[in-house]
Design an enzyme around this catalytic site. Structure first.
Site, PDB file in Angstrom:
ATOM      1  N   LYS A   1       0.826  -1.212   0.000  1.00 37.92           N
ATOM      2  CA  LYS A   1       0.000   0.000   0.000  1.00 37.92           C
ATOM      3  C   LYS A   1       0.858   1.259   0.000  1.00 37.92           C
ATOM      4  O   LYS A   1       0.365   2.340  -0.297  1.00 37.92           O
ATOM      5  CB  LYS A   1      -0.971   0.003   1.179  1.00 37.92           C
ATOM      6  N   ASP A   2       2.154   1.129   0.320  1.00 42.13           N
ATOM      7  CA  ASP A   2       3.063   2.279   0.309  1.00 42.13           C
ATOM      8  C   ASP A   2       3.810   2.438  -1.007  1.00 42.13           C
ATOM      9  O   ASP A   2       4.460   3.464  -1.222  1.00 42.13           O
ATOM     10  CB  ASP A   2       4.099   2.154   1.442  1.00 42.13           C
TER      11      ASP A   2
ATOM     12  N   ARG B   1      -8.350   8.244   3.016  1.00 48.52           N
ATOM     13  CA  ARG B   1      -9.260   7.134   2.715  1.00 48.52           C
ATOM     14  C   ARG B   1     -10.022   6.715   3.969  1.00 48.52           C
ATOM     15  O   ARG B   1     -11.252   6.569   3.953  1.00 48.52           O
ATOM     16  CB  ARG B   1      -8.463   5.941   2.168  1.00 48.52           C
ATOM     17  N   ARG B   2      -9.296   6.508   5.058  1.00 49.05           N
ATOM     18  CA  ARG B   2      -9.953   6.106   6.299  1.00 49.05           C
ATOM     19  C   ARG B   2     -10.833   7.223   6.840  1.00 49.05           C
ATOM     20  O   ARG B   2     -11.977   6.990   7.251  1.00 49.05           O
ATOM     21  CB  ARG B   2      -8.890   5.724   7.333  1.00 49.05           C
TER      22      ARG B   2
ATOM     23  N   ARG C   1       0.825  10.734  12.807  1.00 48.15           N
ATOM     24  CA  ARG C   1       1.977  10.157  12.103  1.00 48.15           C
ATOM     25  C   ARG C   1       2.796   9.340  13.076  1.00 48.15           C
ATOM     26  O   ARG C   1       2.586   9.364  14.278  1.00 48.15           O
ATOM     27  CB  ARG C   1       2.859  11.267  11.503  1.00 48.15           C
TER      28      ARG C   1
ATOM     29  N   ARG D   1       2.018   5.780  17.625  1.00 41.05           N
ATOM     30  CA  ARG D   1       0.585   6.084  17.559  1.00 41.05           C
ATOM     31  C   ARG D   1      -0.143   5.551  18.794  1.00 41.05           C
ATOM     32  O   ARG D   1      -1.034   6.205  19.339  1.00 41.05           O
ATOM     33  CB  ARG D   1      -0.012   5.502  16.277  1.00 41.05           C
TER      34      ARG D   1
ATOM     35  N   CYS E   1      -1.497   8.615  -2.834  1.00 40.11           N
ATOM     36  CA  CYS E   1      -1.943   8.304  -1.476  1.00 40.11           C
ATOM     37  C   CYS E   1      -2.719   9.449  -0.847  1.00 40.11           C
ATOM     38  O   CYS E   1      -3.148   9.363   0.290  1.00 40.11           O
ATOM     39  CB  CYS E   1      -0.745   7.943  -0.597  1.00 40.11           C
TER      40      CYS E   1
END
Length: 307
Positions: free
Chosen positions: A78-79, A126-127, A144, A150, A237
């Site tokens: 995904k990155d 997206r989230r 971040r 996190r 992204c």
């Protein structure tokens, strides 16, 4: 026997991913060693925006391949930018982990019972957009850092809840976290989420021979479909784009979503294709069908407005 050098970021999750690939190679009696590196995305904690959105976690280990510092790069797919890098090839996608996102909180809240106006931490549009589509009263706040950072911010009360990929939670063995999974009908994943991508130099026959033994055809076809949607929508992204594909018997099914940043507008499209011949071509074909349908519904305008 040549020892294959695996370039990886130094974060705990990236190291787990590289060690996982190392173990898969070892099962085939291919010898490898890890070459840990630091990416820009690991040191720069500014929000990801239009000045630094592409490849902040991947460029350093791709450069290691190009400069012959390493033979293999292991990416969280995904990155990895969808724009191909000249002389590099995505040679394998191993078996995929779960694709769901998890809502992590001290109280094990679900999305439905989060308190009115609760602060949810995520660095992903997206989230954020999909959450706001369901709960427009919630406050989405940027976050971040690696998973541990996190979680510390959540513990310190900076957020009421945060969103993490369940695959990362499983890989880091953080299964004791109080969390609820967000169902796919509410939260589609990022293209490539839960999948690893193994990249090599296109002309490296030794690495190619070793790595292609790790490829899982169904997982590879699924992520090709998802990433092709992202590429054709020119999303990068920054855009609230989600996609999930999976092989079911002899069919490849694809669901994709584009949202406005505030979650008020949501475009959904799905399709299925019978798998025959070259699965990669089938994946590209279904992605083209789905992305074209989304563009006809106005996806380009939503994506542009979200930048």
């Amino acid at each position: 026997m040549k020892t294959l050098r695996i370039a990886t970021r130094k974060s705990l999750l990236a190291l787990w991913q590289a060690q996982h690939v190392q173990a898969l190679l070892a099962a085939n009696e291919d010898v490898s060693e890890l070459i840990p590196m630091v990416s820009v995305g690991d040191t720069d904690m500014r929000p990801i925006d239009g000045t630094r959105q592409v490849g902040v976690f991947t460029k350093r280990i791709q450069k290691a391949l190009l400069d012959n510092e390493a033979d293999i790069a292991v990416h969280s797919l995904k990155d990895l930018p969808t724009e191909p890098t000249e002389t590099l090839a995505l040679a394998a996608v191993p078996a995929r982990e779960t694709v769901e996102d998890a809502l992590v909180s001290k109280e094990c809240w679900t999305l439905d019972n989060l308190p009115q106006g609760a602060v949810v931490g995520t660095g992903s549009k997206r989230r954020g957009a999909q959450i706001l589509h369901q709960r427009p009263d919630l406050r989405i706040a940027n976050i971040r850092g690696n998973v541990q950072t996190r979680l510390e911010k959540l513990e310190q009360g900076e957020y009421d809840a945060i969103v993490l990929a369940e695959a990362g939670i499983q890989r880091l063995e953080l299964t004791e976290l109080t969390r609820t999974l967000l169902p796919l009908e509410i939260m589609l994943p990022a293209p490539g989420q839960g999948a690893l991508g193994i990249e090599i130099r296109s002309d490296d026959t030794d690495a190619f021979e070793a790595v292609t033994k790790l490829d899982v055809q169904g997982a590879h076809a699924a992520v090709v479909a998802e990433r092709t949607v992202l590429s054709r929508l020119h999303g990068g992204c920054l855009a609230p784009i989600a996609a999930f594909a999976e092989v079911n018997k002899d069919a490849l099914n694809l669901n994709a979503t584009v949202l406005s940043a505030d979650g008020k507008k949501r475009l959904d499209q799905q399709s299925s294709i019978h798998l025959t011949g070259n699965w990669n071509d089938c994946a590209t074909d279904i992605a083209t069908t789905v992305s074209n349908a989304l563009l006809e519904q106005g996806a380009a305008e939503l994506i542009s407005a979200a930048r």
